[in-house]
Design a protein around this motif. Structure first.
Motif, PDB file in Angstrom:
ATOM      1  N   UNK A   1       9.347  -2.740 -22.257  1.00  0.00           N
ATOM      2  CA  UNK A   1       9.212  -1.476 -22.977  1.00  0.00           C
ATOM      3  C   UNK A   1       9.127  -1.727 -24.482  1.00  0.00           C
ATOM      4  N   UNK A   2       9.984  -2.599 -24.988  1.00  0.00           N
ATOM      5  CA  UNK A   2       9.982  -2.918 -26.420  1.00  0.00           C
ATOM      6  C   UNK A   2       8.672  -3.585 -26.834  1.00  0.00           C
ATOM      7  N   UNK A   3       8.157  -4.457 -25.987  1.00  0.00           N
ATOM      8  CA  UNK A   3       6.888  -5.128 -26.291  1.00  0.00           C
ATOM      9  C   UNK A   3       5.738  -4.123 -26.346  1.00  0.00           C
ATOM     10  N   UNK A   4       5.755  -3.158 -25.437  1.00  0.00           N
ATOM     11  CA  UNK A   4       4.713  -2.134 -25.424  1.00  0.00           C
ATOM     12  C   UNK A   4       4.798  -1.290 -26.694  1.00  0.00           C
ATOM     13  N   UNK A   5       6.008  -0.892 -27.078  1.00  0.00           N
ATOM     14  CA  UNK A   5       6.185  -0.111 -28.308  1.00  0.00           C
ATOM     15  C   UNK A   5       5.732  -0.905 -29.530  1.00  0.00           C
ATOM     16  N   UNK A   6       6.064  -2.175 -29.564  1.00  0.00           N
ATOM     17  CA  UNK A   6       5.651  -3.025 -30.686  1.00  0.00           C
ATOM     18  C   UNK A   6       4.126  -3.081 -30.787  1.00  0.00           C
ATOM     19  N   UNK A   7       3.480  -3.248 -29.657  1.00  0.00           N
ATOM     20  CA  UNK A   7       2.017  -3.302 -29.637  1.00  0.00           C
ATOM     21  C   UNK A   7       1.426  -1.971 -30.112  1.00  0.00           C
TER      22      UNK A   7
ATOM     23  N   UNK B   1      -1.098  -0.542 -33.863  1.00  0.00           N
ATOM     24  CA  UNK B   1      -2.409   0.111 -33.830  1.00  0.00           C
ATOM     25  C   UNK B   1      -2.625   0.962 -35.075  1.00  0.00           C
ATOM     26  N   UNK B   2      -3.775   0.805 -35.689  1.00  0.00           N
ATOM     27  CA  UNK B   2      -4.104   1.618 -36.866  1.00  0.00           C
ATOM     28  C   UNK B   2      -4.085   3.094 -36.515  1.00  0.00           C
ATOM     29  N   UNK B   3      -4.505   3.429 -35.321  1.00  0.00           N
ATOM     30  CA  UNK B   3      -4.533   4.836 -34.923  1.00  0.00           C
ATOM     31  C   UNK B   3      -3.130   5.438 -34.897  1.00  0.00           C
ATOM     32  N   UNK B   4      -2.114   4.632 -34.661  1.00  0.00           N
ATOM     33  CA  UNK B   4      -0.731   5.121 -34.745  1.00  0.00           C
ATOM     34  C   UNK B   4      -0.245   5.101 -36.192  1.00  0.00           C
ATOM     35  N   UNK B   5      -0.487   4.005 -36.877  1.00  0.00           N
ATOM     36  CA  UNK B   5       0.024   3.861 -38.240  1.00  0.00           C
ATOM     37  C   UNK B   5      -0.482   4.961 -39.168  1.00  0.00           C
ATOM     38  N   UNK B   6      -1.735   5.364 -39.000  1.00  0.00           N
ATOM     39  CA  UNK B   6      -2.328   6.344 -39.904  1.00  0.00           C
ATOM     40  C   UNK B   6      -2.360   7.759 -39.330  1.00  0.00           C
TER      41      UNK B   6
ATOM     42  N   UNK C   1      10.926   6.285 -26.361  1.00  0.00           N
ATOM     43  CA  UNK C   1      11.784   7.076 -27.248  1.00  0.00           C
ATOM     44  C   UNK C   1      11.941   6.444 -28.636  1.00  0.00           C
ATOM     45  N   UNK C   2      12.102   5.122 -28.756  1.00  0.00           N
ATOM     46  CA  UNK C   2      12.178   4.549 -30.115  1.00  0.00           C
ATOM     47  C   UNK C   2      10.901   4.801 -30.924  1.00  0.00           C
ATOM     48  N   UNK C   3       9.776   4.786 -30.261  1.00  0.00           N
ATOM     49  CA  UNK C   3       8.500   5.037 -30.921  1.00  0.00           C
ATOM     50  C   UNK C   3       8.420   6.495 -31.389  1.00  0.00           C
ATOM     51  N   UNK C   4       8.887   7.412 -30.562  1.00  0.00           N
ATOM     52  CA  UNK C   4       8.912   8.834 -30.926  1.00  0.00           C
ATOM     53  C   UNK C   4       9.824   9.035 -32.135  1.00  0.00           C
ATOM     54  N   UNK C   5      11.006   8.440 -32.090  1.00  0.00           N
ATOM     55  CA  UNK C   5      11.950   8.573 -33.200  1.00  0.00           C
ATOM     56  C   UNK C   5      11.365   8.012 -34.495  1.00  0.00           C
ATOM     57  N   UNK C   6      10.688   6.890 -34.396  1.00  0.00           N
ATOM     58  CA  UNK C   6      10.056   6.280 -35.565  1.00  0.00           C
ATOM     59  C   UNK C   6       8.977   7.185 -36.116  1.00  0.00           C
TER      60      UNK C   6
END
Length: 75
Positions: A31-37, A41-46, A63-68
């Motif tokens: 799960x952590x590896x998937x979130x890291x990947x 992604x530029x589409x997420x960062x921007x 959930x960590x990705x949502x919180x971030x």
């Protein structure tokens, strides 16, 4: 048409069975590896808006990705 449905159902059952063999630690690491990947992604960062789901126990824990995303002011 039912043949396609049968194949999809079998694939889902196979994947579900494979997921059930994962230890909690292994699932968490995946799960952590998937979130890291995803974070890379530029589409997420921007993105200003991110659509997400709240995971069930057996699904990928994003959930960590949502919180971030929320902490970054994304909607």
């Amino acid at each position: 048409m039912s043949n396609v449905r049968d194949v999809k159902n079998r694939m889902r059952a196979d994947i579900r069975a494979a997921r059930e063999t994962l230890t909690d630690d292994h699932k968490k690491a995946l799960d952590q590896a998937i979130c890291k990947q995803f974070r890379s992604l530029a589409s997420f960062r921007f993105a200003e808006v991110v659509l997400a789901y709240y995971p069930l126990d057996e699904e990928i824990d994003i959930r960590p990705l949502i919180e971030e995303a929320l902490a970054q002011g994304k909607r």
